[in-house]
Write an enzyme that holds these catalytic residues in place. Sequence first.
Site, PDB file in Angstrom:
ATOM      1  N   ASP A 126      11.449  28.914  -4.089  1.00 43.15           N
ATOM      2  CA  ASP A 126      11.560  27.357  -4.169  1.00 43.15           C
ATOM      3  C   ASP A 126      12.765  26.603  -5.392  1.00 43.15           C
ATOM      4  OD1 ASP A 126      10.721  24.670  -3.795  1.00 43.15           O
ATOM      5  OD2 ASP A 126       9.645  24.859  -5.800  1.00 43.15           O
ATOM      6  N   GLU A 184       4.361   5.740  -7.531  1.00 39.72           N
ATOM      7  CA  GLU A 184       4.552   7.274  -7.906  1.00 39.72           C
ATOM      8  C   GLU A 184       3.411   7.391  -8.826  1.00 39.72           C
ATOM      9  OE1 GLU A 184       6.403   9.144  -6.209  1.00 39.72           O
ATOM     10  OE2 GLU A 184       8.642   8.673  -6.228  1.00 39.72           O
ATOM     11  N   ARG A 203       0.316   7.987  -8.531  1.00 45.88           N
ATOM     12  CA  ARG A 203      -0.658   8.633  -8.175  1.00 45.88           C
ATOM     13  C   ARG A 203      -0.500  10.246  -7.735  1.00 45.88           C
ATOM     14  NH1 ARG A 203      -4.729   5.281  -5.543  1.00 45.88           N
ATOM     15  NH2 ARG A 203      -5.280   7.313  -4.525  1.00 45.88           N
ATOM     16  N   HIS A 237       3.720  15.299  -7.779  1.00 42.16           N
ATOM     17  CA  HIS A 237       5.098  16.007  -7.646  1.00 42.16           C
ATOM     18  C   HIS A 237       5.906  15.833  -9.001  1.00 42.16           C
ATOM     19  CE1 HIS A 237       9.124  16.922  -6.100  1.00 42.16           C
ATOM     20  NE2 HIS A 237       8.290  17.658  -4.872  1.00 42.16           N
ATOM     21  N   GLY A 279       6.873  16.512   1.343  1.00 39.61           N
ATOM     22  CA  GLY A 279       7.990  16.849   1.709  1.00 39.61           C
ATOM     23  C   GLY A 279       8.883  15.863   2.096  1.00 39.61           C
ATOM     24  N   VAL A 332       3.992   6.624   0.041  1.00 38.00           N
ATOM     25  CA  VAL A 332       3.918   5.363   0.458  1.00 38.00           C
ATOM     26  C   VAL A 332       2.825   4.686  -0.245  1.00 38.00           C
ATOM     27  CG1 VAL A 332       4.005   3.857   2.432  1.00 38.00           C
ATOM     28  CG2 VAL A 332       4.816   6.274   2.640  1.00 38.00           C
ATOM     29  N   ILE A 356       2.347  -5.492  -0.612  1.00 33.00           N
ATOM     30  CA  ILE A 356       3.737  -4.958  -0.197  1.00 33.00           C
ATOM     31  C   ILE A 356       3.914  -3.609   0.022  1.00 33.00           C
ATOM     32  CG2 ILE A 356       6.141  -5.392  -0.685  1.00 33.00           C
ATOM     33  CD1 ILE A 356       5.659  -7.596  -2.401  1.00 33.00           C
ATOM     34  N   GLY A 401      11.134   7.999  -1.169  1.00 34.45           N
ATOM     35  CA  GLY A 401      11.267   9.466  -0.761  1.00 34.45           C
ATOM     36  C   GLY A 401      12.624   9.685  -0.175  1.00 34.45           C
ATOM     37  N   ASP A 406       3.189  24.196  -3.379  1.00 37.37           N
ATOM     38  CA  ASP A 406       3.867  24.991  -2.408  1.00 37.37           C
ATOM     39  C   ASP A 406       2.991  26.119  -1.847  1.00 37.37           C
ATOM     40  OD1 ASP A 406       6.638  24.340  -1.685  1.00 37.37           O
ATOM     41  OD2 ASP A 406       7.303  25.213  -3.706  1.00 37.37           O
TER      42      ASP A 406
END
Lengths: 57, 802
Positions: B490, B525, B527, B530, B558, B562, B568, B573, B695
């Site tokens: 990766d 972001e 929550r 990544h 990937g 959202v 709003i 991404g 992964d």
Amino acid sequence: MSFKVDPVCGMQVDPVKATYKTIYRGEIYYFCSKRCKNLFEKDPEHYLKHGPVGMLQ
Amino acid sequence: MVLVKERIRVIGLDCPTCVYSIQRNLGKLKGFYNIEVDLSSGDAVVEYEHGECSLKDIYRAVRDAGYDLLKERMLLALHELDESEVSTVESKISSIAGVLECRASPVTKLVSITYNPLSISGSEIVGRVKSLGVRIAGFPEESLGKEYGERSLLLRRLSAFSIGLFAILYTTISMYYGLPLHRESDLLLLSLAAVAVAMGFDIIIKGTRSLAKLSPTMDSLIALSVSTTLITGIAGVLGFIEWRGGLHSASFFEASAGVMGFVGLGKYLEERLRRRAFRSLEDLAKTLYGKAKVVEEGGVRERSVSSILPGEIVEIKAGEIIPVDGVVIEGWGYVDESSFTGEPIPKFKNADSRDPVLAGSILMSGYLKVRVTRASRDTVLYHIIETVREAQFYKPKVMRIADRVVGLLTWAVIAVTFLTLIHWWLLVGEPALALMFSAAVLAVACPCALGIAIPMVVSIAVLRAAKNGLLIRRGDVFERANEVSTVLFDKTGTLTAGKHSVRNIHLIEKSIDEEQLLHYVCSVESRSEHPISKALVNYCVERGIKAESPSEFIHMPGMGVVGFINGIRVAAGNLELMERLNASRNDGAIELVREIGSNGFTPVLIAVGDRVLGVLEIGDVLRSEAKSIIKELKIHGLKIGVVSGDTNASVSYYSKILDLDLAFSELKPDEKAELIKDMQDKGERVMFVGDGVNDAPAISSSFIGVAVGSGSEISRESGDLVLTRSRLADLVFFLKLSRAVKRKSIENIAWAFIYNAILIPVAAGLLYASHGVIIKPEAAALAMIFSDISVVLNAMTLLTKK
């Protein structure tokens, strides 16, 4: 949060827990399984037009 | 025909499709009738014909369909478990209704039983096992590290050994000086032999008992050999045998004393050697079942570690072993973590930086108060111990065959003994010689070495790996590692350091300023788990930008995230996410994305409402070791590639500077998994190296899945192998270790096999007629012990492997 309907098999899916989801034309769809997701992604319009087809086979 | 109904619980069911695929698989089984499943709980009732079909078959079929059964595992320690008994014990216990799997390890004398808790309870299994004639010594969880009266045993073994040695010296010296062996010396040797045999009586009893059960072991052979020589000697003294050719009663007494003495001590030493290898680990394991000082209201109280819950506070003083995983909240100290990292220099741990500590490490100096994050079974240490234990039960195909051979070999030896006896006694007419040869055959045969040849090597290798920052999750990874043809990495966090930083913020539209844009980004972001999300959130914290919690949050693996902030829709991404969301983006944005990627950086597009308002440029640095590691892997003849969710431009940038054979970009986690499956269908054996949490699908579908661990998250991570120090160099060590494991296993098996194939015929007197070669029983015993110990020592050389 309320349940969402799997557009392929018609099952109720909890969006918070759902692992299989996709975005199509700005809308988010949730699925009960990978199989349903794959079917949807192959031909999303079909399921959106005809509604859930229930379990196949 | 008996129809059986049994309750099981299927795990992993999430829709009716699953039930169909399970039913399809079960339908193929012979003797299977019906399954009724409750979809919500997974509870099911299966009906099958007893004798035609079993719960084990059903278990296997469900697993093949990709699901699992609710199961529990228990460990039993046995009093005795010889290499040659392993397959008998396994098949006996497997036949108990409700048992799904049973594996036994002769190395630790432990039996691991997996069972369906809905059809049988743990205590019922114990009862059934006892009634099958298997003697249970205890339940390892509680009895770890217990001493079994070793000192008196050592004394007995040593005295038997000296008596045996004395008997041999006495007869040799008498013969050398040509002293006639009188009746007195016969009697002296008889008493020596009797004492030696009495000291090793436990071995004789064990051997005779298993012979009576028609599953002869190593000990049975020894018992037979010793009793043959002893009885022959006595028969001689009583005048039943006419001595010829230099043989006397004395030679037979000498043989029984010698065999007993050598075998006793040899077996004792071998056992000690085996245990010593695991001693350090067992000592550490004790801390998980010991006591800890818990800071409570009104003072410090000592409590058992298993009762401690996350969130409690534990006090540790200098010299003590840290009993839990946790974070330092008060004090400082130097902690020895060599059990996990192999790093001999103690690490400084400090409350100010909230340093994490692991159970099983030792506080060398200082004083710590630690807030518990994980205790007993959740700790990293427990996971390592579990793997080492699991590995001992691991049996590759060769081993399964060896197990069966060992069982047959003991019978074969008994058969050869009979043939020897018949040949020399009846055909040649030398009864004394016949008995001597038979005793030698029995003493020389060494099925043991064959039985422990591989499990010993694998367990030692797992231990060695753990010291080098490699957590092995399954015993066959060593075997698999040698078959790997391609290594796929990766990119983010694996080939790169995973230390992301925001290099640039490009505003596409002027309707918003940087602060506002970042506010939206970091809120949505906040929550996500990544690495890029975490970096963004940190960046906002540094700039003092407050984030709020999104009212709805969707993570699209990937692609990005959202969420809704104050009603709003905000998305962060890649281009694909923006396309799917129908967010309008101008040419400037698309050009920016391409440009950022071609410099090896990652673009993150930000859409607020339905317009892309900005692009963040995220930078990461290559791991300093990446280049040299890849070069080294290529020397091993492996194809190296990268699979990433990042843009094509960015991935090809890295692929070029690292000189990779393969590069795949813009893949989502499940697409990575599919790519790997495709490659494997075409005959490649793929080792995938990636982040254990994000992964997971790729890791589990590859031939060997390697998770680059972050140290504290080991228990959550998937993977057959976890790099606990998160260093790629350990991967190269792993490949080297795997090669060594293969070599050692082959050496051991070959050695054990050749040894038996050569020495048994010689002991039977094959070379006597032509060359006059006799292997005396005591010499035979010595050879046997030597062969046995050499197998263990050979495996142990792995511990010092660099």
